[in-house]
Design a protein around this motif. Structure first.
Motif, PDB file in Angstrom:
ATOM      1  N   TRP A   1      37.009 137.228  90.459  1.00  0.00           N
ATOM      2  CA  TRP A   1      37.272 138.580  90.191  1.00  0.00           C
ATOM      3  C   TRP A   1      37.556 138.617  88.744  1.00  0.00           C
ATOM      4  O   TRP A   1      37.807 139.661  88.101  1.00  0.00           O
ATOM      5  CB  TRP A   1      38.744 138.594  91.033  1.00  0.00           C
ATOM      6  N   LYS A   2      38.160 137.724  87.971  1.00  0.00           N
ATOM      7  CA  LYS A   2      38.343 137.712  86.681  1.00  0.00           C
ATOM      8  C   LYS A   2      37.344 138.126  85.765  1.00  0.00           C
ATOM      9  O   LYS A   2      37.257 138.928  84.608  1.00  0.00           O
ATOM     10  CB  LYS A   2      38.929 136.356  85.908  1.00  0.00           C
ATOM     11  N   ALA A   3      36.145 137.492  85.974  1.00  0.00           N
ATOM     12  CA  ALA A   3      34.818 137.776  85.498  1.00  0.00           C
ATOM     13  C   ALA A   3      34.465 139.380  85.707  1.00  0.00           C
ATOM     14  O   ALA A   3      34.123 139.936  84.804  1.00  0.00           O
ATOM     15  CB  ALA A   3      33.595 136.995  85.760  1.00  0.00           C
ATOM     16  N   THR A   4      34.808 139.812  86.881  1.00  0.00           N
ATOM     17  CA  THR A   4      34.431 141.012  87.586  1.00  0.00           C
ATOM     18  C   THR A   4      35.133 142.035  86.590  1.00  0.00           C
ATOM     19  O   THR A   4      34.665 143.119  86.257  1.00  0.00           O
ATOM     20  CB  THR A   4      34.615 141.370  88.875  1.00  0.00           C
ATOM     21  N   ALA A   5      36.504 141.910  86.381  1.00  0.00           N
ATOM     22  CA  ALA A   5      37.481 142.551  85.640  1.00  0.00           C
ATOM     23  C   ALA A   5      36.819 142.889  84.091  1.00  0.00           C
ATOM     24  O   ALA A   5      37.039 144.037  83.800  1.00  0.00           O
ATOM     25  CB  ALA A   5      38.843 142.259  85.671  1.00  0.00           C
ATOM     26  N   ARG A   6      36.523 141.646  83.451  1.00  0.00           N
ATOM     27  CA  ARG A   6      36.143 141.664  82.140  1.00  0.00           C
ATOM     28  C   ARG A   6      34.762 142.625  82.120  1.00  0.00           C
ATOM     29  O   ARG A   6      34.557 143.214  80.866  1.00  0.00           O
ATOM     30  CB  ARG A   6      35.788 140.281  81.872  1.00  0.00           C
TER      31      ARG A   6
ATOM     32  N   SER B   1      27.691 128.399  86.176  1.00  0.00           N
ATOM     33  CA  SER B   1      27.503 129.867  85.270  1.00  0.00           C
ATOM     34  C   SER B   1      27.723 130.802  86.142  1.00  0.00           C
ATOM     35  O   SER B   1      28.112 130.665  87.172  1.00  0.00           O
ATOM     36  CB  SER B   1      25.689 129.955  85.079  1.00  0.00           C
ATOM     37  N   LEU B   2      27.806 132.224  85.504  1.00  0.00           N
ATOM     38  CA  LEU B   2      27.973 133.405  86.254  1.00  0.00           C
ATOM     39  C   LEU B   2      26.807 134.182  86.419  1.00  0.00           C
ATOM     40  O   LEU B   2      25.677 134.109  85.438  1.00  0.00           O
ATOM     41  CB  LEU B   2      29.123 134.115  85.480  1.00  0.00           C
ATOM     42  N   ARG B   3      26.624 135.046  87.412  1.00  0.00           N
ATOM     43  CA  ARG B   3      25.513 135.912  87.491  1.00  0.00           C
ATOM     44  C   ARG B   3      26.063 137.091  88.588  1.00  0.00           C
ATOM     45  O   ARG B   3      27.142 136.975  89.056  1.00  0.00           O
ATOM     46  CB  ARG B   3      24.305 135.338  88.259  1.00  0.00           C
ATOM     47  N   GLU B   4      25.129 138.391  88.435  1.00  0.00           N
ATOM     48  CA  GLU B   4      25.681 139.474  89.352  1.00  0.00           C
ATOM     49  C   GLU B   4      25.615 139.085  90.676  1.00  0.00           C
ATOM     50  O   GLU B   4      24.939 138.409  91.093  1.00  0.00           O
ATOM     51  CB  GLU B   4      24.906 140.656  88.890  1.00  0.00           C
ATOM     52  N   TRP B   5      26.565 139.827  91.172  1.00  0.00           N
ATOM     53  CA  TRP B   5      26.735 139.718  92.684  1.00  0.00           C
ATOM     54  C   TRP B   5      25.571 140.399  93.308  1.00  0.00           C
ATOM     55  O   TRP B   5      25.126 141.493  93.090  1.00  0.00           O
ATOM     56  CB  TRP B   5      28.148 140.513  93.195  1.00  0.00           C
ATOM     57  N   MET B   6      24.982 139.473  94.481  1.00  0.00           N
ATOM     58  CA  MET B   6      23.744 140.223  95.302  1.00  0.00           C
ATOM     59  C   MET B   6      24.478 140.543  96.679  1.00  0.00           C
ATOM     60  O   MET B   6      25.302 139.778  97.507  1.00  0.00           O
ATOM     61  CB  MET B   6      22.683 139.188  95.196  1.00  0.00           C
ATOM     62  N   PRO B   7      23.573 141.332  97.569  1.00  0.00           N
ATOM     63  CA  PRO B   7      24.153 141.524  98.851  1.00  0.00           C
ATOM     64  C   PRO B   7      24.159 140.553  99.961  1.00  0.00           C
ATOM     65  O   PRO B   7      25.113 140.489 100.662  1.00  0.00           O
ATOM     66  CB  PRO B   7      23.117 142.605  99.142  1.00  0.00           C
ATOM     67  N   ASP B   8      23.535 139.401  99.616  1.00  0.00           N
ATOM     68  CA  ASP B   8      23.458 138.216 100.635  1.00  0.00           C
ATOM     69  C   ASP B   8      24.485 137.221  99.892  1.00  0.00           C
ATOM     70  O   ASP B   8      24.766 136.044 100.842  1.00  0.00           O
ATOM     71  CB  ASP B   8      22.114 137.433 100.346  1.00  0.00           C
ATOM     72  N   ASP B   9      25.205 137.382  99.072  1.00  0.00           N
ATOM     73  CA  ASP B   9      26.504 136.464  98.698  1.00  0.00           C
ATOM     74  C   ASP B   9      27.675 136.622  99.384  1.00  0.00           C
ATOM     75  O   ASP B   9      28.029 137.818 100.069  1.00  0.00           O
ATOM     76  CB  ASP B   9      26.965 136.754  97.205  1.00  0.00           C
ATOM     77  N   GLU B  10      28.296 135.601  99.394  1.00  0.00           N
ATOM     78  CA  GLU B  10      29.693 135.527 100.247  1.00  0.00           C
ATOM     79  C   GLU B  10      30.598 136.270  99.420  1.00  0.00           C
ATOM     80  O   GLU B  10      30.611 136.035  98.359  1.00  0.00           O
ATOM     81  CB  GLU B  10      29.975 134.294 100.653  1.00  0.00           C
ATOM     82  N   PHE B  11      31.500 136.952 100.194  1.00  0.00           N
ATOM     83  CA  PHE B  11      32.520 137.718  99.549  1.00  0.00           C
ATOM     84  C   PHE B  11      33.591 136.650  98.728  1.00  0.00           C
ATOM     85  O   PHE B  11      33.843 136.979  97.612  1.00  0.00           O
ATOM     86  CB  PHE B  11      33.362 138.355 100.448  1.00  0.00           C
ATOM     87  N   ARG B  12      33.699 135.643  99.437  1.00  0.00           N
ATOM     88  CA  ARG B  12      34.610 134.672  98.653  1.00  0.00           C
ATOM     89  C   ARG B  12      34.225 133.995  97.284  1.00  0.00           C
ATOM     90  O   ARG B  12      34.702 133.304  96.621  1.00  0.00           O
ATOM     91  CB  ARG B  12      35.173 133.491  99.447  1.00  0.00           C
TER      92      ARG B  12
ATOM     93  N   ALA C   1      30.341 133.131  90.537  1.00  0.00           N
ATOM     94  CA  ALA C   1      30.309 131.858  90.010  1.00  0.00           C
ATOM     95  C   ALA C   1      29.486 131.056  90.739  1.00  0.00           C
ATOM     96  O   ALA C   1      29.446 130.624  91.837  1.00  0.00           O
ATOM     97  CB  ALA C   1      31.930 131.574  89.827  1.00  0.00           C
ATOM     98  N   GLN C   2      28.676 130.394  90.063  1.00  0.00           N
ATOM     99  CA  GLN C   2      27.842 129.636  90.622  1.00  0.00           C
ATOM    100  C   GLN C   2      28.232 128.140  90.036  1.00  0.00           C
ATOM    101  O   GLN C   2      28.671 127.581  89.064  1.00  0.00           O
ATOM    102  CB  GLN C   2      26.231 129.526  89.930  1.00  0.00           C
ATOM    103  N   HIS C   3      28.352 127.104  91.230  1.00  0.00           N
ATOM    104  CA  HIS C   3      28.811 125.712  90.824  1.00  0.00           C
ATOM    105  C   HIS C   3      27.870 124.728  91.411  1.00  0.00           C
ATOM    106  O   HIS C   3      26.987 125.044  91.925  1.00  0.00           O
ATOM    107  CB  HIS C   3      30.295 125.502  91.899  1.00  0.00           C
ATOM    108  N   ASP C   4      27.848 123.573  90.651  1.00  0.00           N
ATOM    109  CA  ASP C   4      27.036 122.543  91.104  1.00  0.00           C
ATOM    110  C   ASP C   4      27.835 121.513  92.116  1.00  0.00           C
ATOM    111  O   ASP C   4      28.690 121.346  91.904  1.00  0.00           O
ATOM    112  CB  ASP C   4      26.671 121.540  89.771  1.00  0.00           C
ATOM    113  N   ILE C   5      26.956 121.101  93.113  1.00  0.00           N
ATOM    114  CA  ILE C   5      27.681 120.042  93.843  1.00  0.00           C
ATOM    115  C   ILE C   5      27.876 118.892  93.231  1.00  0.00           C
ATOM    116  O   ILE C   5      27.260 118.381  92.289  1.00  0.00           O
ATOM    117  CB  ILE C   5      26.533 119.708  95.020  1.00  0.00           C
TER     118      ILE C   5
END
Length: 444
Positions: free
Chosen positions: A219-224, A204-215, A231-235
């Motif tokens: 960027w595509k979702a950010t532009a839209r 899923s997608l969620r808004e960026w938070m200060p403790d998130d890694e920059f990588r 982007a959140q991923h499952d192991i």
């Protein structure tokens, strides 16, 4: 095909006692002639009882003895063999059963003895202990029967063949039970865990938070959306486990009545069963001088059960194992990073050097866990103060072997190979715990 041999009558202990009593009466006639008449009456009575015994049966057609279906047999686990005795005669029958011994089973020392009533059917169970894995064939039963008079026994030899299979003991998997399915396995990451910015399958997608890694920013979702999105991923849930079994000379010694290879097979199949609960893919390779068995990795409980059927009767060979050839074969067939659980042993300098020179070639690509079984006899020899020259010599040899073993394990650790060195009887549970620990720490 079931077949009864003709009945062969034989006298019982009761009949022998009656003959001895008759002989004493005859002997006493030397001093009391009247006892001769008593002996004649007793002999007539004995003859009459014998005739009555023969007439009362049971006859061959009035008795049926068959084997019950053989249940699951596991190495060194107490089990039973069942026999069905059907009595269609009008008298109670006392019987005895002796089975033809086979090398893979330990039978009771005494025959199975019991009583079945008239027009009754009874199941008799004989305790057995499987001594070795693999196939075996039961053949003839030896059966005797006697009626309540008890002077004559009828004996039969019955052709009652049956095939049996002795499997490794996987009871450790059952002992984990609910713990394996609900507790530690879930905590160990056997369900999907969300890892912000991690690799694996997109969730899923969620808004960026200060403790998130920059990588982790998408960027595509950010532009839209005109705002920073993460982007959140499952192991990845399914990982690959390869069980590598050394079936050569090093695994032939016995500990507690079992070969080291028996303990290795039991532990390997137990881990495969636990890994099936995690939807991990499990493969297996067994080798000695050459490749004995190779099963490509697959997931699922059906595949785990198939592993048991493929290797339950695999036996070690008294030959030097080709580690270089086996590991080259494994690297070619399994290029994807995997957890390689390698079962072997190192109890002399030559064996240690051979294993060490080859096992490290797997560590750059795979996560390797080398599984050993320490010999309690060595520890016991080191724990006792020597009192004789033989004790001192034994302690010296044990100390040398223990030192070489510790050196080998230290070298493996330096080369990035994990080591599990436990007593043979604790191997299965310890290995399952190590596997769960690797999963929980996401080392793979």
């Amino acid at each position: 095909m079931r077949r009864f041999e003709p009945a062969f009558p034989w006298i019982t202990g009761r009949f022998a006692a009656a003959l001895m009593a008759l002989a004493l009466i005859v002997g006493s006639a030397t001093f009391a002639p009247v006892m001769l008449y008593v002996a004649l009456v007793a002999a007539a009575a004995l003859v009459g009882l014998v005739v009555a015994d023969l007439a009362a049966g049971p006859r061959r057609g009035e008795l049926t003895v068959t084997r019950e279906p053989i249940g699951h047999l596991a190495l060194r686990s107490p089990a039973t063999l069942g026999y069905a005795i059907a009595n269609r005669s009008r008298v109670a029958v006392r019987y005895g059963i002796v089975d033809t011994p086979v090398a893979r089973l330990q039978f009771p020392d005494a025959e199975i003895v019991g009583v079945v009533g008239p027009a009754r059917r009874k199941i008799e169970n004989a305790p057995v202990i499987p001594l070795a894995r693999g196939d075996a064939r039961l053949s003839q039963l030896y059966f005797w029967a006697a009626n309540p008079i008890g002077l004559i026994r009828r004996r039969w030899r019955i052709d009652e063949p049956a095939e049996l299979k002795v499997y490794p003991d996987l009871s450790a998997v059952e002992k984990y039970g609910a713990l394996a399915r609900r507790g530690r396995l879930l905590e160990a990451g056997f369900r999907r865990l969300r890892l912000r910015g991690g690799g694996g399958e997109f969730d899923s997608l969620r808004e960026w938070m200060p403790d998130d890694e920059f990588r982790s920013i998408d960027w595509k979702a950010t532009a839209r959306r005109n705002k920073l999105m993460v982007a959140q991923h499952d192991i990845e849930r399914s990982q690959t486990i390869v069980l590598a079994l050394d079936a050569g000379r090093l695994m032939t010694p016995r500990i507690g009545g079992q070969q080291k290879f028996d303990y290795a097979v039991t532990a390997a199949l137990s881990v495969a069963a636990i890994a099936a609960l995690a939807d991990d893919k499990v493969g297996l390779i067994a080798f000695a001088g050459g490749i004995l068995e190779h099963i490509p990795p697959r997931s699922g409980e059906r595949h785990s059960a198939g592993l048991v059927q493929r290797i339950y009767d695999l036996q070690p060979r008294f030959e030097e194992s080709d580690y270089a050839g086996a590991f080259a074969y494994l690297r070619h067939r399994q290029p994807k990073r995997s957890l390689v659980i390698f079962f072997t042993d190192m109890f002399d300098p030559v064996a240690s050097a051979t294993v060490l020179s080859n096992v490290a070639v797997l560590s750059p690509r795979h996560l390797v866990l080398c599984v050993l079984m320490n010999d309690e006899a060595i520890e016991q020899a080191l724990a006792v103060s020597p009192e004789t020259a033989d004790d001192a010599y034994r302690m010296s040899v044990a100390a040398t072997l223990s030192t070489e073993r510790r050196k080998a394990m230290a070298i493996l650790a330096q080369r990035g190979v994990g080591v599990l060195d436990v007593p043979a009887h604790a191997l299965t549970v310890s290995l399952i715990n190590a596997y769960i620990d690797i999963k929980s720490r996401t080392l793979l």
